[in-house]
Scaffold this motif. Structure first.
Motif, short mmCIF file in Angstrom:
data_model
loop_
_atom_site.label_atom_id
_atom_site.label_comp_id
_atom_site.label_asym_id
_atom_site.label_seq_id
_atom_site.Cartn_x
_atom_site.Cartn_y
_atom_site.Cartn_z
N MET A 20 -143.89 98.97 -9.94
CA MET A 20 -142.49 98.96 -9.59
C MET A 20 -142.36 98.20 -8.27
N LEU A 21 -141.53 97.15 -8.28
CA LEU A 21 -141.27 96.39 -7.06
C LEU A 21 -140.25 97.15 -6.22
N ILE A 22 -140.39 97.08 -4.91
CA ILE A 22 -139.52 97.82 -4.00
C ILE A 22 -138.56 96.86 -3.32
N TYR A 23 -137.27 97.03 -3.60
CA TYR A 23 -136.22 96.23 -2.98
C TYR A 23 -135.58 97.05 -1.88
N SER A 24 -135.53 96.50 -0.68
CA SER A 24 -134.87 97.14 0.45
C SER A 24 -133.51 96.49 0.64
N SER A 25 -132.45 97.27 0.43
CA SER A 25 -131.11 96.70 0.45
C SER A 25 -130.60 96.43 1.86
N THR A 26 -130.87 97.34 2.80
CA THR A 26 -130.34 97.16 4.15
C THR A 26 -131.41 97.54 5.16
N PRO A 27 -131.68 96.78 6.14
CA PRO A 27 -131.05 95.50 6.47
C PRO A 27 -131.78 94.31 5.84
N GLU A 28 -132.94 94.53 5.22
CA GLU A 28 -133.78 93.42 4.77
C GLU A 28 -133.17 92.56 3.66
N ARG A 29 -132.58 93.22 2.66
CA ARG A 29 -132.09 92.51 1.46
C ARG A 29 -133.21 91.66 0.88
N ALA A 30 -134.35 92.33 0.61
CA ALA A 30 -135.54 91.63 0.13
C ALA A 30 -136.44 92.58 -0.64
N VAL A 31 -137.27 92.02 -1.53
CA VAL A 31 -138.33 92.80 -2.13
C VAL A 31 -139.44 92.85 -1.09
N VAL A 32 -139.86 94.05 -0.72
CA VAL A 32 -140.76 94.23 0.41
C VAL A 32 -142.14 94.73 0.03
N GLY A 33 -142.33 95.05 -1.25
CA GLY A 33 -143.64 95.55 -1.68
C GLY A 33 -143.60 96.07 -3.10
N HIS A 34 -144.67 96.77 -3.46
CA HIS A 34 -144.73 97.36 -4.79
C HIS A 34 -145.59 98.63 -4.77
N VAL A 35 -145.44 99.43 -5.80
CA VAL A 35 -146.22 100.65 -6.00
C VAL A 35 -146.65 100.71 -7.46
N ARG A 36 -147.68 101.48 -7.70
CA ARG A 36 -148.12 101.73 -9.08
C ARG A 36 -147.42 102.99 -9.56
N VAL A 37 -146.84 102.93 -10.76
CA VAL A 37 -146.16 104.08 -11.35
C VAL A 37 -147.19 104.93 -12.08
N ARG A 38 -147.32 106.17 -11.63
CA ARG A 38 -148.28 107.09 -12.26
C ARG A 38 -147.65 107.81 -13.45
N SER A 39 -146.38 108.24 -13.27
CA SER A 39 -145.70 108.94 -14.38
C SER A 39 -144.21 108.95 -14.14
N VAL A 40 -143.47 109.12 -15.22
CA VAL A 40 -142.01 109.26 -15.15
C VAL A 40 -141.66 110.47 -16.01
N GLN A 41 -140.97 111.42 -15.40
CA GLN A 41 -140.57 112.62 -16.14
C GLN A 41 -139.09 112.89 -15.92
#
Length: 121
Positions: free
Chosen positions: A18-39
């Protein structure tokens, strides 16, 4: 450390990154994480099992849930902060991509390119 992201809506699996978008103040994709599970679960169940991992107060969780009967708990791990965040203007120009309010699925090709740029490759 936040290891559970909470969403009212979420696209079905398969998810691995999952890419991480920071809306304020960066307005940029700033990194990513691995998704372990979704419930999918009620706010009460989410709070009982993962409340401390959301970095939210119970009042904030309830406010975010609103009238929803269920929420999605996205358990993540291996966070990577990119050396070179990708600003919104570059995402639009290079990939024709506008970040959604909630979540969007990217092609594997675009995600790999974005991760490479973000990691300075």
């Amino acid at each position: 450390m936040k290891t559970t992201e909470v969403r009212r809506r979420f696209l079905p699996a398969p998810w691995s990154i999952m890419l991480i978008y920071s809306s304020t103040p960066e307005r940029a994709v700033v990194g990513h994480v691995r998704v372990r599970s979704v419930q999918r679960m009620t706010a009460d169940a989410l709070w009982s099992s993962r409340g401390d991992r959301t970095l939210l107060s119970r009042a904030e969780l309830d406010s975010y849930a609103g009238d929803r009967t269920t929420l999605h708990a996205i358990d993540v791990e291996d966070p990577v902060t990119w050396a070179t965040p990708i600003p919104l203007t570059m995402m639009r120009a290079m990939f024709g991509f506008n970040p959604p309010q909630n979540v969007a699925r990217l092609s594997t090709e675009i995600a790999k390119k974005m991760i490479a740029i973000g990691n300075g490759y």
